[in-house]
Write an enzyme that holds these catalytic residues in place. Sequence first.
Site, PDB file in Angstrom:
ATOM      1  N   GLY B 186       0.804  -1.215   0.000  1.00 54.02           N
ATOM      2  CA  GLY B 186       0.000   0.000   0.000  1.00 54.02           C
ATOM      3  C   GLY B 186       0.834   1.260   0.000  1.00 54.02           C
ATOM      4  O   GLY B 186       0.379   2.315   0.447  1.00 54.02           O
ATOM      5  N   GLY B 187       2.066   1.153  -0.497  1.00 53.90           N
ATOM      6  CA  GLY B 187       2.965   2.295  -0.498  1.00 53.90           C
ATOM      7  C   GLY B 187       2.429   3.502  -1.236  1.00 53.90           C
ATOM      8  O   GLY B 187       2.799   4.637  -0.947  1.00 53.90           O
ATOM      9  N   GLU B 188       1.529   3.278  -2.182  1.00 54.33           N
ATOM     10  CA  GLU B 188       0.967   4.389  -2.950  1.00 54.33           C
ATOM     11  C   GLU B 188      -0.052   5.177  -2.128  1.00 54.33           C
ATOM     12  O   GLU B 188      -0.621   6.161  -2.601  1.00 54.33           O
ATOM     13  CB  GLU B 188       0.335   3.864  -4.237  1.00 54.33           C
ATOM     14  CG  GLU B 188       1.337   3.576  -5.349  1.00 54.33           C
ATOM     15  CD  GLU B 188       2.379   2.539  -5.010  1.00 54.33           C
ATOM     16  OE1 GLU B 188       2.005   1.494  -4.445  1.00 54.33           O
ATOM     17  OE2 GLU B 188       3.573   2.775  -5.261  1.00 54.33           O
ATOM     18  N   TRP B 236       5.108  -6.897  -1.782  1.00 59.52           N
ATOM     19  CA  TRP B 236       4.125  -7.275  -2.821  1.00 59.52           C
ATOM     20  C   TRP B 236       4.216  -8.740  -3.212  1.00 59.52           C
ATOM     21  O   TRP B 236       3.263  -9.284  -3.769  1.00 59.52           O
ATOM     22  CB  TRP B 236       4.316  -6.423  -4.077  1.00 59.52           C
ATOM     23  CG  TRP B 236       3.970  -4.964  -3.936  1.00 59.52           C
ATOM     24  CD1 TRP B 236       4.863  -3.924  -3.820  1.00 59.52           C
ATOM     25  CD2 TRP B 236       2.675  -4.357  -3.904  1.00 59.52           C
ATOM     26  NE1 TRP B 236       4.186  -2.731  -3.714  1.00 59.52           N
ATOM     27  CE2 TRP B 236       2.844  -2.963  -3.766  1.00 59.52           C
ATOM     28  CE3 TRP B 236       1.379  -4.864  -3.984  1.00 59.52           C
ATOM     29  CZ2 TRP B 236       1.774  -2.066  -3.702  1.00 59.52           C
ATOM     30  CZ3 TRP B 236       0.312  -3.970  -3.919  1.00 59.52           C
ATOM     31  CH2 TRP B 236       0.512  -2.593  -3.786  1.00 59.52           C
ATOM     32  N   ASN B 254       8.912   0.527  -2.993  1.00 59.67           N
ATOM     33  CA  ASN B 254       9.456   1.879  -3.162  1.00 59.67           C
ATOM     34  C   ASN B 254       9.096   2.792  -1.993  1.00 59.67           C
ATOM     35  O   ASN B 254       8.125   2.543  -1.271  1.00 59.67           O
ATOM     36  CB  ASN B 254       8.914   2.486  -4.456  1.00 59.67           C
ATOM     37  CG  ASN B 254       7.405   2.614  -4.415  1.00 59.67           C
ATOM     38  OD1 ASN B 254       6.703   1.627  -4.567  1.00 59.67           O
ATOM     39  ND2 ASN B 254       6.897   3.811  -4.197  1.00 59.67           N
ATOM     40  N   ASP B 297       9.703   4.708  -8.541  1.00 63.29           N
ATOM     41  CA  ASP B 297       8.795   3.607  -8.200  1.00 63.29           C
ATOM     42  C   ASP B 297       9.395   2.243  -8.551  1.00 63.29           C
ATOM     43  O   ASP B 297       8.688   1.327  -8.927  1.00 63.29           O
ATOM     44  CB  ASP B 297       7.443   3.796  -8.906  1.00 63.29           C
ATOM     45  CG  ASP B 297       6.376   2.824  -8.417  1.00 63.29           C
ATOM     46  OD1 ASP B 297       6.604   2.161  -7.396  1.00 63.29           O
ATOM     47  OD2 ASP B 297       5.321   2.719  -9.068  1.00 63.29           O
ATOM     48  N   ASP B 299      10.326  -0.408  -7.034  1.00 63.32           N
ATOM     49  CA  ASP B 299      10.405  -1.249  -5.847  1.00 63.32           C
ATOM     50  C   ASP B 299      11.037  -2.601  -6.161  1.00 63.32           C
ATOM     51  O   ASP B 299      10.992  -3.090  -7.284  1.00 63.32           O
ATOM     52  CB  ASP B 299       9.067  -1.414  -5.148  1.00 63.32           C
ATOM     53  CG  ASP B 299       7.857  -1.463  -6.044  1.00 63.32           C
ATOM     54  OD1 ASP B 299       6.762  -1.279  -5.539  1.00 63.32           O
ATOM     55  OD2 ASP B 299       8.023  -1.693  -7.256  1.00 63.32           O
ATOM     56  N   ARG B 324      13.877  -4.237 -10.638  1.00 62.28           N
ATOM     57  CA  ARG B 324      13.057  -3.320 -11.431  1.00 62.28           C
ATOM     58  C   ARG B 324      13.884  -2.135 -11.941  1.00 62.28           C
ATOM     59  O   ARG B 324      13.551  -1.513 -12.944  1.00 62.28           O
ATOM     60  CB  ARG B 324      11.888  -2.837 -10.567  1.00 62.28           C
ATOM     61  CG  ARG B 324      10.822  -2.059 -11.307  1.00 62.28           C
ATOM     62  CD  ARG B 324       9.555  -1.956 -10.471  1.00 62.28           C
ATOM     63  NE  ARG B 324       8.666  -0.902 -10.956  1.00 62.28           N
ATOM     64  CZ  ARG B 324       7.459  -0.632 -10.465  1.00 62.28           C
ATOM     65  NH1 ARG B 324       6.987  -1.363  -9.478  1.00 62.28           N
ATOM     66  NH2 ARG B 324       6.711   0.339 -10.949  1.00 62.28           N
TER      67      ARG B 324
END
Lengths: 262, 539
Positions: B186-188, B236, B254, B297, B299, B324
């Site tokens: 839920g980093g966003e 994730w 991230n 982003d 991550d 990534r």
Amino acid sequence: MRYRNRMLRTTILISLAIFLGGAEQLPGQTHSDSVITAEAGARLYFAYCSACHGSEGNSVPGVDFRSGKFRSASSDDDLMLIVLRGIPGTAMPPNNFGGSELRAIVSYIRSLQGLHLEALPGDTHRGQVIFEGRGDCMNCHRVNGKGSYAATDLSDIGMIRSIDYLKKSLIDPAISDVPEHRRIRATTQDGAVISGRRLNEDTFTLQIIDNRGNLISLLKPKLKTYEAVKGSTMPSYQNRLSPEELDDLVRYLYSLKGATSK
Amino acid sequence: MKCARLFLCFLAGGSLFGQVSYERLLHASREPQNWLTYSGNYSSQRYSALNQITPANVKQLDLRWIFQAQSLEKFEATPIVVNGVMYVTQPPNDIVALDAKTGRLFWVYQYHSSFGVRLCCGLVNRGLAILGNTLFMGTIDAHLVAIDAKNGHLLWNTELADCNLGYGITHAPLVVKDKIIVGTAGGEYGIRSFLAAYDANSGKQVWRFDAIPGPGMPGHETWQGDSWEHGGGSFWVTGSYDPTTNLTYWGTGNPGPDWNPSQRLGDNLYTDCAIALDADTGKLKWFFQFTPHDGSDWDSTQVPVLVDLDWNGTRRKAMLWANRNGFFYVLDRETGRFLFGCPFVKQNWNSGLDANGRPIPLPAAEGAQVNPGNQGGTNWYSPSYSPRTGLFYVTAWLDTFATYLRAPGKYEPGRRFMGGSYKSPVPAIRRGPINTWTEKGGYGGILALDPHTGKTLWEFKTHDVSDSGILTTASDLLFTGGREGYFYALHARTGALLWKFTVGGTAAASPMTYQVGDEQYVAIAAGHCLFAFALRNSL
């Protein structure tokens, strides 16, 4: 002889199990419809409503589903709108349910009318002792991870069945014979017998769970015979338990609401 | 005799015998007929010893059955299989038990999640864990639930965090001994993520590791001011475990806000890291940060692949990681020491890695094009390592790029916390029926990397990019899918296309394999279905 008695006892207990998996049928509903509606409404209520309203519908001050009366609603449609839209300015939030879910929830809320658990006879603890002891219920049933897989898991039976229904079913197991859960007796081409409770069936296959909890999938063309054993093999508990003990057992069963979030 | 007859009969369908003990999980590779964890076993190589399906006969693969999910959410799950019974999550959080031979249902468990769910990228779930006769699932509203594997009944339900603040769980838990390890995402939404272990019997928390260290904790100094409070660091995908070190390895997400690093000066530990935790206590043994102070982003939500390698003359317990950020890494998994790294996709944001593996960033003008793009060189879908070929296989996004608009991000509970936006020719996560992908956006590829050199030994190029992971087998087959709606088999040594099948929808999942009776099956989720294949004449 001893073996025979054990077999008989197992048969009796399996019947109890099958019967307790039964469901009430409302006018105009098929058996399956009623199962789906009753269970769906209860499960939705306990997933989304009971945290505030309580398992008996009386935890919010000024709101008591048991009374059957609502300040802002008189019809089922009114209730569905409240569940959907919430009540602005109160802790009642809007929700995102579909039509069938709304009907199921309201149906369950209606079923709470007249429920007063504190006025019920019996004792939950004594009922649990009977269930786990001389009632021999756990020889077939399972509750909260303990017991047998021979019959339906009763961990949340109090959530999806009414007190009245539970009591009637203990006295007259026949009313709760559930065809979907009937025992299957199958014979392989070489004569071996496999039996278990039916979980699923189609034209070509059968899925059952045996008394040990093994999930077994059978291909019908490879079986010599198979049949669903009709009727409940469970005896009535009317004469096995005293009226007070029956009340205790019913009260315990009704207290089983499934695992809740911690 | 009777027992023998019964056994034969059960082979006609499927049955479940025996509990899945920790001992069995430790040695999962010894029973390749089963698939007992998200990645197949603790080393997460997603490699199977099954070899009935070969390069010579793979063209004989037939679709055996399809399970249609009663859901329109993305189907990202990898099933597990235990002695002929398959367990898989129907998105987002229903569990179904299937006969792995016929696809027929034994039971369905329906989870009712909270309406407060906030997840950035779909209401998805990637799988289950099993211990004994109990299944474990993380939910999109940040609960961990235990389910009786025989009848689908709920045993316990533990809330990890408040989903109204953006916490959720999408990955399959990892069982180690008597503990269930799971982390939040839920980093966003500006969460402060954590990984925790829960007692398998009670659901009670045993230990917790905060991905964003609070005041007084080591690493806290890498955050400016109070920026740590909403630092992200999501989990994730599922981690790995090495019983010889008793360490469990996970990748972290991230930092937040995603695209405005100027409001969180510092390295922002432990975001974008590989972390190694003591499996009994959760104590941090080491960490390696791939992208300090990330503003893209990128991550590190990749599955850590554990491999023992001959490295400069000595046997090393290594960890392979295509990140990534576009680099491929080899780490010493006992110490976290950097052994090797090199780009595996086009990148322009750095001038290389220093001796410790830390990237040397290049200054970038506002709005400049950055390679790889926002979705990175690869992402959450599983890579694979074949001990037979000695190669590491990764699904790569090649020649992709993005531009960023950086802006102050204001934290509000339960609201997006992004710090700007980005532009990229890469279409949205979900693909329509007509593929609008063009050369401008880059292209996709399955890469076979030599872990010792990082060189790409072969590349299977695809028109579009892919969100599908990779499975390799002991017959040198490689299975994967993609956004274009194909499921296909490549030769693991050459990359030659050997077989393909149109699954009719995006495969955003990682394939797996299992055996029932005498037949090997290969399964993958695509669109809203799970597909199972076996050889036409294998019996």
